[in-house]
Design a protein around this motif. Structure first.
Motif, PDB file in Angstrom:
ATOM      1  N   ALA A 130       0.822  -1.216   0.000  1.00 16.76           N
ATOM      2  CA  ALA A 130       0.000   0.000   0.000  1.00 16.76           C
ATOM      3  C   ALA A 130       0.853   1.263   0.000  1.00 16.76           C
ATOM      4  N   GLU A 131       2.035   1.198   0.610  1.00 17.57           N
ATOM      5  CA  GLU A 131       2.879   2.387   0.686  1.00 17.57           C
ATOM      6  C   GLU A 131       3.638   2.631  -0.612  1.00 17.57           C
ATOM      7  N   ASP A 132       3.758   1.636  -1.456  1.00 16.75           N
ATOM      8  CA  ASP A 132       4.434   1.797  -2.740  1.00 16.75           C
ATOM      9  C   ASP A 132       3.413   2.140  -3.822  1.00 16.75           C
ATOM     10  N   THR A 133       3.882   2.163  -5.059  1.00 16.37           N
ATOM     11  CA  THR A 133       3.002   2.463  -6.186  1.00 16.37           C
ATOM     12  C   THR A 133       3.056   1.312  -7.183  1.00 16.37           C
ATOM     13  N   PRO A 134       2.447   0.170  -6.851  1.00 18.55           N
ATOM     14  CA  PRO A 134       2.454  -0.943  -7.812  1.00 18.55           C
ATOM     15  C   PRO A 134       1.570  -0.637  -9.013  1.00 18.55           C
ATOM     16  N   HIS A 219      10.300  -1.825  -5.875  1.00 18.20           N
ATOM     17  CA  HIS A 219      10.274  -3.043  -5.084  1.00 18.20           C
ATOM     18  C   HIS A 219       8.904  -3.730  -5.076  1.00 18.20           C
ATOM     19  N   SER A 220       7.879  -3.053  -5.528  1.00 20.37           N
ATOM     20  CA  SER A 220       6.543  -3.640  -5.509  1.00 20.37           C
ATOM     21  C   SER A 220       6.284  -4.398  -6.810  1.00 20.37           C
ATOM     22  N   PRO A 221       5.668  -5.579  -6.734  1.00 21.74           N
ATOM     23  CA  PRO A 221       5.367  -6.332  -7.962  1.00 21.74           C
ATOM     24  C   PRO A 221       4.211  -5.699  -8.722  1.00 21.74           C
ATOM     25  N   ASP A 222       4.231  -5.845 -10.026  1.00 15.31           N
ATOM     26  CA  ASP A 222       3.208  -5.289 -10.908  1.00 15.31           C
ATOM     27  C   ASP A 222       2.349  -6.413 -11.481  1.00 15.31           C
TER      28      ASP A 222
END
Length: 362
Positions: A130-134, A219-222
């Motif tokens: 939630a804190e990243d932008t996947p 670092h976030s998966p897409d």
């Protein structure tokens, strides 16, 4: 029995054997084809059928997420615990049971081709990161031909999704019309234009990622879930034996192969690219245009007895954390209280010890 009748019977049995073998091997059925996969995600080659309703669980497992029920399917082997792909790209092609893809890692027959979505996987991505932008990009056919769900980044807001937008995009510079061998396809027929618009969307997705490579390096998966219905429209309009349908299948096979290679390269050889080909779903697919971040309803209108939902599969983890933390705190309070109750002020407290020494000196 005469020799002539015996020869006919042998031919009939041979044809039946070939048909049964081809049906068992999945030649005539729908397919799941893995185009690209990193080294730590192992797909085994074999004729193991997979149900259409299990595709979301398969995508979740390839991304390193847990699922509610175990997937008893030998095609995917367990990989390293601390390695996960940086993206998963699933392309569903409706209207065709198989495509002549030049290269692939593995291919499996698909049984029970029911409609499915990756909404559960998308919600897991948004919950854990939630804190990243996947990047969660979902394209599906609707009454307006194409629409997009879960736009996690403003980069994809300019992506044309409706038929009117893509018709204008096809007339601009850099469209796929300048490089594709159209052959029997026409630019003025709506069914042909829908197929070409979907090819244009695939091209624009890779072009946007090439200009914004930072999206593929976080670092976030897409997650990409793309459903194409152009082949289905061509089959309904021209027929499966038409040259337009054959030319479109050849074009789509080469485009999907290049699309998979580009996505695999953009994510540093750490992405899984799958293609599902299904001739027709067993039930119509209806979807609501909603946000992936939309909160769930608390009530359960589907239950006639007003029963609550079943607990989430994270419940056991949270319950154990709270339970043992409370037990540890209770034991700590008991130990502290016991030591305070049995404490000798003259020996265990520095205040009383200094007071006693002062009295003795006086």
């Amino acid at each position: 029995m005469s020799l002539k009748n015996s020869g006919r019977m042998e031919v009939v049995f041979a044809v039946a054997f070939v048909f049964c073998f081809a049906t068992k091997a999945g030649v005539w059925g729908d397919n799941l084809t893995v185009l690209q996969t990193p080294e730590f995600v192992s797909f085994q080659k074999g004729e193991w059928p997979i149900s259409g309703e299990k595709i979301p669980d398969l995508v979740a497992l390839t991304m390193g997420f847990s699922i509610q029920e175990d997937l008893s399917w030998p095609g995917l082997q367990a990989g390293p615990l601390f390695q996960r792909p940086r993206a998963n790209v699933l392309v569903v092609v409706r209207g065709v049971d198989s495509l002549a893809l030049p290269q692939s890692v593995a291919s499996y027959p698909m049984e029970n081709p029911v409609p499915f979505t990756l909404d559960s996987v998308a919600e897991t991505v948004h919950t854990l990161f939630a804190e990243d932008t996947p990047v969660v990009l979902q394209l599906a056919p609707s009454d307006e031909r194409l629409y997009m769900l879960g736009k996690a980044n403003a980069v994809f807001e300019d992506l044309p999704v409706t038929l009117q937008q893509i018709r204008a995009r096809l007339s601009q510079d850099g469209s796929v019309l300048t490089s594709l061998p159209l052959n029997s396809l026409s630019r003025n027929v709506e069914a042909d234009l829908l197929f070409l618009s979907e090819v244009q969307v695939l091209h624009d997705i890779t072009a946007l990622l090439q200009r914004h490579r930072h999206l593929a390096k976080d670092h976030s998966p897409d997650l990409y879930s793309l459903e194409l219905s152009g082949m289905e429209e061509l089959r309904l309009h021209y027929g499966a034996d038409s040259p337009q349908y054959s030319d479109a299948a050849s074009i789509l096979a080469s485009i999907l192969q290049k699309f998979g290679e580009d996505m695999y390269s953009l994510y540093g050889n750490s992405s899984v690219v799958e293609v599902v080909t299904v001739k027709s779903f067993e039930s119509p697919l209806t979807r609501k245009s909603r946000s992936i971040l939309e909160s769930k309803q608390i009530s359960n209108p589907d239950s006639p007895y007003n029963l609550a939902y079943k607990y989430n599969f994270h419940y056991s983890v949270i319950f154990n954390i709270v339970l043992w933390l409370m037990i540890a705190l209770a034991l700590a309070v008991i130990a502290i209280a016991y030591n305070l109750w049995n404490m000798d002020p003259g020996y265990d407290s520095i205040i009383y010890r200094m007071t006693n020494q002062k009295i003795r000196m006086d």
